[in-house]
Design an enzyme around this catalytic site. Structure first.
Site, PDB file in Angstrom:
ATOM      1  N   CYS A  25       0.846  -1.268   0.043  1.00  0.00           N
ATOM      2  CA  CYS A  25       0.006   0.003   0.144  1.00  0.00           C
ATOM      3  C   CYS A  25       0.743   1.345   0.106  1.00  0.00           C
ATOM      4  CB  CYS A  25      -1.009   0.074   1.211  1.00  0.00           C
ATOM      5  SG  CYS A  25      -1.753   1.306   1.658  1.00  0.00           S
ATOM      6  N   CYS A  67      -1.014   3.737  -6.194  1.00  0.00           N
ATOM      7  CA  CYS A  67      -1.805   2.950  -5.286  1.00  0.00           C
ATOM      8  C   CYS A  67      -2.124   1.852  -5.688  1.00  0.00           C
ATOM      9  CB  CYS A  67      -3.345   3.774  -5.180  1.00  0.00           C
ATOM     10  SG  CYS A  67      -4.435   2.962  -4.527  1.00  0.00           S
TER      11      CYS A  67
HETATM   12  N1  DGL Z   1      -3.729   0.336  -1.848  1.00  0.00           N
HETATM   13  C1  DGL Z   1      -3.729   1.554  -0.932  1.00  0.00           C
HETATM   14  C2  DGL Z   1      -2.592   2.429  -1.741  1.00  0.00           C
HETATM   15  O1  DGL Z   1      -1.589   1.863  -2.312  1.00  0.00           O
HETATM   16  C3  DGL Z   1      -5.048   2.218  -1.090  1.00  0.00           C
HETATM   17  C4  DGL Z   1      -5.258   3.508  -0.125  1.00  0.00           C
HETATM   18  C5  DGL Z   1      -6.210   3.474   0.413  1.00  0.00           C
HETATM   19  O2  DGL Z   1      -6.952   2.686   1.225  1.00  0.00           O
HETATM   20  O3  DGL Z   1      -6.694   4.969   0.375  1.00  0.00           O
HETATM   21  O4  DGL Z   1      -2.458   3.631  -1.424  1.00  0.00           O
END
Ligand code: DGL
Length: 263
Positions: free
Chosen positions: A74, A184
């Site tokens: 993430c 993301c």
């Molecule tokens: N998968 C997360 C990232 O890479 C998402 C973040 C979120 O939950 O807003 O930033």
């Protein structure tokens, strides 16, 4: 630390499975435990303190499950919490950050776009990295507000998703970008939709392969690569409903276990 122990992976939800897929492809003999903290998604609009506290919870859970390394799949969690985690836990961490460097090197128009969460784009780590790496490059940063929630619900193909993407790509197209960085781990699940909206000269770049490669290097340098040649255990835990996770991992359904669990 035991080389038979699993690789731990966590994300704010289902998006980090895009990273898991690359890790499993490059390291097929490694056991893995994935935590989808979907109850707390999206992380992107939370404060740094809230993100750190969720990352502590996920880290301690993965450590209690005996993991040998933790992949923070993430960008938002990495850019806000990896420094804290590395200062407070001995287990090695691998994080993901938007792939600005390869995009900057690849760009012929000297203009790249980054789609990421508010939490990533406003973080100190992201600013330091982008300042250090991409001198002389025009970067158009856009917050993908709402996209994580749509993906968590499995709504990748909905008109609402396409309309948001059109809106977010507009300033990037106006800036003549030729590389779009997906900052993301949820966004690789939008690549099909993005390809329909982007001219063919624009490359889409994500961090999955680079993270898997780095995981392999770090495990190898610590003599922690698995030597097992049998089928590894591939566990997925979600603290919400498992439907989207099951959908995104359909092709692996015979070799993985997905469980709903509180953590
Ligand atoms: N998968 C997360 C990232 O890479 C998402 C973040 C979120 O939950 O807003 O930033």
């Amino acid at each position: 630390m035991n080389n038979k122990a699993p690789i731990g992976i966590f994300d704010s939800g289902v998006g980090g499975t895009s990273i898991w897929k690359e890790i499993h492809k490059q390291l097929p003999h490694e056991a893995t435990v994935y935590l989808a903290d979907s109850t707390n998604a999206p992380y992107g609009n939370k404060t740094k303190e809230e993100i750190i506290s969720l990352c502590i919870k996920n880290t301690e859970h993965l450590i209690s499950l005996g993991c040998k390394i933790i992949i923070i799949a993430c960008n938002t969690a990495t850019t806000n919490a990896i420094t804290y985690l590395r200062n407070h836990y001995q287990i090695p961490f691998i994080g993901i950050e938007p792939a600005i460097k390869p995009a900057a090197l690849m760009s012929k128009t000297n203009s790249i776009g980054i789609l990421a969460t508010k939490g990533t784009l406003s973080s100190k780590l992201f600013h330091e990295t982008s300042k250090a790496l991409a001198l002389d490059i025009n970067i158009t940063e856009v917050v993908g507000e709402g996209l994580v929630t749509l993906i968590e619900n499995g709504d990748m193909g909905m008109a609402q998703t396409t309309n948001l993407l059109k809106k977010y790509l507009k300033p990037m197209l106006a800036a003549n970008i030729d590389c779009l960085v997906l900052g993301c781990s949820h966004y690789p699940y939008l690549i099909e939709q993005l390809k329909k909206l982007l001219p063919s000269n624009i490359q889409i770049i994500d961090s999955g392969q680079a993270v898997a490669k780095q995981t392999q290097l770090v495990l190898s340098s610590k003599n922690l690569l698995s030597e097992e040649l049998t089928k590894p255990k591939l566990m997925f835990y979600t603290n919400s409903k498992a439907a989207t996770l099951k959908f995104l991992l359909t092709q692996y359904k015979d070799s993985i276990d997905i469980l709903e669990k509180t953590f």
